[in-house]
Design a protein around this motif. Structure first.
Motif, PDB file in Angstrom:
ATOM      1  N   CYS A 158       0.842  -1.191   0.000  1.00  0.00           N
ATOM      2  CA  CYS A 158       0.000   0.000   0.000  1.00  0.00           C
ATOM      3  C   CYS A 158       0.880   1.243   0.000  1.00  0.00           C
ATOM      4  O   CYS A 158       2.014   1.226   0.479  1.00  0.00           O
ATOM      5  CB  CYS A 158      -0.967   0.008   1.177  1.00  0.00           C
ATOM      6  N   GLY A 159       0.345   2.288  -0.560  1.00  0.00           N
ATOM      7  CA  GLY A 159       1.092   3.536  -0.664  1.00  0.00           C
ATOM      8  C   GLY A 159       0.396   4.442  -1.664  1.00  0.00           C
ATOM      9  O   GLY A 159      -0.515   4.017  -2.381  1.00  0.00           O
ATOM     10  N   LYS A 165       4.733   0.877  -6.729  1.00  0.00           N
ATOM     11  CA  LYS A 165       4.271  -0.450  -6.319  1.00  0.00           C
ATOM     12  C   LYS A 165       4.285  -1.427  -7.491  1.00  0.00           C
ATOM     13  O   LYS A 165       4.780  -2.553  -7.383  1.00  0.00           O
ATOM     14  CB  LYS A 165       2.863  -0.354  -5.716  1.00  0.00           C
ATOM     15  N   SER A 166       3.711  -1.000  -8.611  1.00  0.00           N
ATOM     16  CA  SER A 166       3.661  -1.880  -9.787  1.00  0.00           C
ATOM     17  C   SER A 166       5.056  -2.188 -10.315  1.00  0.00           C
ATOM     18  O   SER A 166       5.341  -3.314 -10.756  1.00  0.00           O
ATOM     19  CB  SER A 166       2.801  -1.240 -10.892  1.00  0.00           C
ATOM     20  N   SER A 167       5.954  -1.207 -10.261  1.00  0.00           N
ATOM     21  CA  SER A 167       7.331  -1.434 -10.715  1.00  0.00           C
ATOM     22  C   SER A 167       8.041  -2.465  -9.849  1.00  0.00           C
ATOM     23  O   SER A 167       8.797  -3.311 -10.346  1.00  0.00           O
ATOM     24  CB  SER A 167       8.119  -0.119 -10.706  1.00  0.00           C
ATOM     25  N   ILE A 190      -0.172   8.828 -11.093  1.00  0.00           N
ATOM     26  CA  ILE A 190      -1.406   8.551 -11.811  1.00  0.00           C
ATOM     27  C   ILE A 190      -1.803   7.119 -11.501  1.00  0.00           C
ATOM     28  O   ILE A 190      -0.980   6.210 -11.529  1.00  0.00           O
ATOM     29  CB  ILE A 190      -1.217   8.740 -13.329  1.00  0.00           C
ATOM     30  N   HIS A 191      -3.094   6.903 -11.189  1.00  0.00           N
ATOM     31  CA  HIS A 191      -3.551   5.555 -10.851  1.00  0.00           C
ATOM     32  C   HIS A 191      -3.379   4.614 -12.041  1.00  0.00           C
ATOM     33  O   HIS A 191      -3.979   4.805 -13.092  1.00  0.00           O
ATOM     34  CB  HIS A 191      -5.034   5.574 -10.443  1.00  0.00           C
ATOM     35  N   THR A 192      -2.555   3.605 -11.883  1.00  0.00           N
ATOM     36  CA  THR A 192      -2.433   2.572 -12.910  1.00  0.00           C
ATOM     37  C   THR A 192      -3.078   1.271 -12.447  1.00  0.00           C
ATOM     38  O   THR A 192      -3.503   0.471 -13.268  1.00  0.00           O
ATOM     39  CB  THR A 192      -0.950   2.321 -13.253  1.00  0.00           C
ATOM     40  N   THR A 193      -3.147   1.046 -11.141  1.00  0.00           N
ATOM     41  CA  THR A 193      -3.849  -0.104 -10.590  1.00  0.00           C
ATOM     42  C   THR A 193      -5.258   0.334 -10.210  1.00  0.00           C
ATOM     43  O   THR A 193      -5.428   1.263  -9.427  1.00  0.00           O
ATOM     44  CB  THR A 193      -3.121  -0.660  -9.348  1.00  0.00           C
ATOM     45  N   ARG A 194      -6.268  -0.340 -10.762  1.00  0.00           N
ATOM     46  CA  ARG A 194      -7.656   0.085 -10.569  1.00  0.00           C
ATOM     47  C   ARG A 194      -8.375  -0.697  -9.477  1.00  0.00           C
ATOM     48  O   ARG A 194      -9.425  -0.274  -9.007  1.00  0.00           O
ATOM     49  CB  ARG A 194      -8.427  -0.067 -11.883  1.00  0.00           C
ATOM     50  N   HIS A 195      -7.864  -1.858  -9.109  1.00  0.00           N
ATOM     51  CA  HIS A 195      -8.538  -2.670  -8.115  1.00  0.00           C
ATOM     52  C   HIS A 195      -7.518  -3.549  -7.396  1.00  0.00           C
ATOM     53  O   HIS A 195      -6.394  -3.720  -7.862  1.00  0.00           O
ATOM     54  CB  HIS A 195      -9.611  -3.554  -8.778  1.00  0.00           C
ATOM     55  N   PRO A 211      -4.750  -0.155  -5.418  1.00  0.00           N
ATOM     56  CA  PRO A 211      -4.716   1.194  -6.001  1.00  0.00           C
ATOM     57  C   PRO A 211      -4.050   2.172  -5.031  1.00  0.00           C
ATOM     58  O   PRO A 211      -4.083   1.979  -3.817  1.00  0.00           O
ATOM     59  CB  PRO A 211      -6.206   1.542  -6.179  1.00  0.00           C
ATOM     60  N   GLY A 212      -3.463   3.215  -5.563  1.00  0.00           N
ATOM     61  CA  GLY A 212      -2.903   4.260  -4.696  1.00  0.00           C
ATOM     62  C   GLY A 212      -4.021   5.067  -4.061  1.00  0.00           C
ATOM     63  O   GLY A 212      -5.067   5.283  -4.662  1.00  0.00           O
ATOM     64  N   PHE A 213      -3.808   5.507  -2.838  1.00  0.00           N
ATOM     65  CA  PHE A 213      -4.808   6.330  -2.164  1.00  0.00           C
ATOM     66  C   PHE A 213      -4.106   7.165  -1.107  1.00  0.00           C
ATOM     67  O   PHE A 213      -3.039   6.816  -0.633  1.00  0.00           O
ATOM     68  CB  PHE A 213      -5.911   5.480  -1.542  1.00  0.00           C
ATOM     69  N   SER A 214      -4.739   8.278  -0.751  1.00  0.00           N
ATOM     70  CA  SER A 214      -4.068   9.169   0.194  1.00  0.00           C
ATOM     71  C   SER A 214      -5.005   9.832   1.202  1.00  0.00           C
ATOM     72  O   SER A 214      -4.551  10.537   2.078  1.00  0.00           O
ATOM     73  CB  SER A 214      -3.322  10.277  -0.576  1.00  0.00           C
ATOM     74  N   ASN A 215      -6.321   9.621   1.080  1.00  0.00           N
ATOM     75  CA  ASN A 215      -7.239  10.365   1.952  1.00  0.00           C
ATOM     76  C   ASN A 215      -7.786   9.513   3.092  1.00  0.00           C
ATOM     77  O   ASN A 215      -8.953   9.587   3.451  1.00  0.00           O
ATOM     78  CB  ASN A 215      -8.401  10.954   1.140  1.00  0.00           C
ATOM     79  N   LEU A 216      -6.931   8.664   3.668  1.00  0.00           N
ATOM     80  CA  LEU A 216      -7.309   7.951   4.877  1.00  0.00           C
ATOM     81  C   LEU A 216      -7.464   8.946   6.018  1.00  0.00           C
ATOM     82  O   LEU A 216      -6.646   9.850   6.168  1.00  0.00           O
ATOM     83  CB  LEU A 216      -6.228   6.923   5.239  1.00  0.00           C
ATOM     84  N   LYS A 217      -8.489   8.765   6.817  1.00  0.00           N
ATOM     85  CA  LYS A 217      -8.714   9.667   7.946  1.00  0.00           C
ATOM     86  C   LYS A 217      -9.058   8.859   9.190  1.00  0.00           C
ATOM     87  O   LYS A 217      -9.686   7.800   9.105  1.00  0.00           O
ATOM     88  CB  LYS A 217      -9.858  10.647   7.641  1.00  0.00           C
ATOM     89  N   PHE A 218      -8.675   9.378  10.334  1.00  0.00           N
ATOM     90  CA  PHE A 218      -9.013   8.752  11.602  1.00  0.00           C
ATOM     91  C   PHE A 218     -10.332   9.316  12.107  1.00  0.00           C
ATOM     92  O   PHE A 218     -10.407   9.928  13.176  1.00  0.00           O
ATOM     93  CB  PHE A 218      -7.874   8.930  12.604  1.00  0.00           C
TER      94      PHE A 218
END
Length: 332
Positions: A158-159, A165-167, A190-195, A211-218
């Protein structure tokens, strides 16, 4: 009834691996009605292309939605995009919350010539007990060590988008997953992994690409619970004057007395997460916790409840049948 593991979910289709064969399945309607969540990594029972049962999980994380994993490998980029300690602490704390082992991997090491960043990473995270690895998927640096930490386990990568990640998966698997460069303008990937998808490296080693993501919140825990996710802060908690101390503005705070021993990026992340948790506390403060559920649990099985209108209709029908039986028997 066959058993297998879901390795990919796309739209309403669930792709199941069973004894080396892949099956495209859908959920049975009765299972849909239970509203039970289904994750990549779930072990299931299926028959004739229909999943009939979700087997018990040993663990899970809701985002990315993955179950039955051994460890989370948090991928960060040293450069392009620049290393974000705030984002890194966020991923680490989520892994801590779900009690899953985390490994820290810093990719694109070939792009950085600043040894201070490497020194800072080791000084912060090695004392906390984390395995730290530096790699370059492009130049093959650290790939053997990366393979070693993957061996014999199911690992979730994850990241954020663009960290590589894909590389890295391509480097250890021989696959050719699609990759893209980081935008020069936004410094974001840019999102290259969709699921989410489980990729088998060998018989015992599997990677879950996400997929890449960044808006995790507590926004799901209370403020006084946040320090449990920071062992470098929580170890001073017992010396605080107040049991519910948030270690920010309180008098008699033992954590504040030891701020010189806590890295500033870690403490700032803690403050940010407490702020998010306060928003959650305000949100639920005036909300009742009791709600009428459309489902109930019966002997560890979730079943659909009959709505009150239909229950009343059923009772009326039952009364009518009783009165009819009385009349038929001529009972006064």
């Amino acid at each position: 009834m066959a058993q297998g593991q879901i390795f990919k979910i796309h739209s309403d289709f669930f792709y199941v691996n069973s004894e080396g064969q892949e099956f495209e399945c859908k959920l049975r309607e009765v299972l849909k009605k239970t509203k039970q969540s289904v994750f990549v990594g779930d072990y299931v029972e299926f028959k004739n292309g229909a999943i009939t049962k979700i087997l018990p999980r040993k663990n899970y994380i809701p985002r990315p939605s993955v179950s039955n994993i051994d460890r989370i490998i948090i991928i960060s980029a040293v450069k392009e995009p620049d290393l974000s300690f705030s984002q890194l602490n966020r991923y680490i704390s989520f892994a801590k919350f779900y009690n899953i082992e985390a490994v820290l991997c810093f990719n694109k090491n070939d792009l950085s010539f600043d040894d201070k960043i490497i020194e800072k990473v080791f000084s912060i995270y090695e004392p906390l007990g984390y395995d730290v690895l530096f790699t370059s998927a492009l130049e093959g640096l650290g790939i053997d060590e990366f393979k070693e930490i993957l061996q014999g386990r199911t690992s979730v990568l994850c990241g954020s988008s663009g960290v590589g990640k894909s590389s890295l998966i391509n480097a250890v698997s021989g696959l050719n997953l699609r990759t893209k460069e980081v935008s020069e303008k936004t410094q974001r990937g840019i999102h290259t992994t969709r699921h989410c998808e489980i990729i088998c490296i060998n018989d015992t080693t599997r990677i879950v690409d996400t997929p890449g993501f960044s808006n995790l919140k507590f926004d799901f825990i209370l403020p006084h619970e946040v320090d449990k996710l920071f062992p470098d802060i929580n170890k001073y908690r017992s010396g605080c004057k107040y049991q519910d101390c948030l270690h920010i503005n309180e008098n008699g705070c033992n954590v504040k007395e030891h701020l010189s021993e806590i890295d500033e990026t870690r403490y700032q992340s803690y403050i940010d997460f407490v702020s998010e948790a306060k928003e959650y506390k305000e949100k639920v403060k005036y909300q009742g916790t009791k709600t009428e559920s459309s489902h109930k649990k019966n002997n560890e099985t979730i079943v659909v409840k009959i709505c009150s209108r239909k229950r009343q209709s059923a009772r009326n029908t039952m009364r009518q049948n009783v009165y009819k039986d009385i009349e038929d028997e001529g009972i006064d």
